[in-house]
Scaffold this active site. Sequence first.
Site, PDB file in Angstrom:
ATOM      1  N   ASP A  32      31.160  46.168  32.521  1.00 45.67           N
ATOM      2  CA  ASP A  32      32.277  45.449  32.475  1.00 45.67           C
ATOM      3  C   ASP A  32      31.949  43.999  31.802  1.00 45.67           C
ATOM      4  OD1 ASP A  32      32.573  43.592  34.864  1.00 45.67           O
ATOM      5  OD2 ASP A  32      32.460  45.496  35.729  1.00 45.67           O
ATOM      6  N   ASP A 121      42.667  43.598  37.599  1.00 40.31           N
ATOM      7  CA  ASP A 121      41.807  42.949  38.403  1.00 40.31           C
ATOM      8  C   ASP A 121      42.242  42.103  39.532  1.00 40.31           C
ATOM      9  OD1 ASP A 121      39.447  41.643  39.407  1.00 40.31           O
ATOM     10  OD2 ASP A 121      39.006  41.042  37.345  1.00 40.31           O
ATOM     11  N   GLU A 123      41.381  39.960  42.929  1.00 41.72           N
ATOM     12  CA  GLU A 123      40.231  39.597  43.860  1.00 41.72           C
ATOM     13  C   GLU A 123      40.496  37.936  43.995  1.00 41.72           C
ATOM     14  OE1 GLU A 123      36.857  38.060  41.215  1.00 41.72           O
ATOM     15  OE2 GLU A 123      37.554  39.773  39.794  1.00 41.72           O
TER      16      GLU A 123
END
Length: 233
Positions: A32, A121, A123
Amino acid sequence: MKCSIATIVSILGLVSASPSSLDKRAKPQGLDVSGWQGNVNWAQVKANGASFAIVKATEGTSYTSPYFTQQYDGSYKQGLIRGAYHFAHPSAKNGAAQADYFIAHGGGWSADGKTLPGMIDLEPNGGSECWGITPSQMVTFIHDFGNRYHSKTGRYPMIYCTTSWWNTCTGHNTGFGANYPLVLARWASSPGAMPAGWSYESFWQFADSGKFPGDQDQWNGDEASLKRMALGH
């Protein structure tokens, strides 16, 4: 993932270790990437054995990666299965709007056998692990993003996170594992414990550097099942 524009975030709970090379060879490898990697030499990535790539497209509702086209189209042209990802800003509490922005800027899905469903994503934001919102608010944000993405593409997005982040920031919520493929981040010799709601990972991000640019990933299956994943089967 190489995190937000404002800060380079060290994902909590990850440790550097050499993964089992014997296990890795049996499963498709990939990477990625984001703007941190710049223009990628996709012919070399392909020659080094990559089967897939996940590329940063957007962040929040105002940022698009300036390298997205080179990375997303370049990987496709070399025959890799590719997907796009969105770095979420949960504190904005606008999951549907962020999904709309993601889809409008390259994060959609097509049943061409070469495109993975988009990935959200999830985080920490620097020192704010859960973006200053409650587990209930986080779950609502993720549901809003995922439901909007599904309504527009026919696929639920993949979810990228660590086990510790998920369990802390969603309160061990178990309501996503049935529909949302897991991209598990753990830089170690094995995937380890799964987040609440999942019994296995679909992809495992096992290192932040290696033979490919960016982060190093592995599909939990063979090449044929990876292609079925892209097709939505």
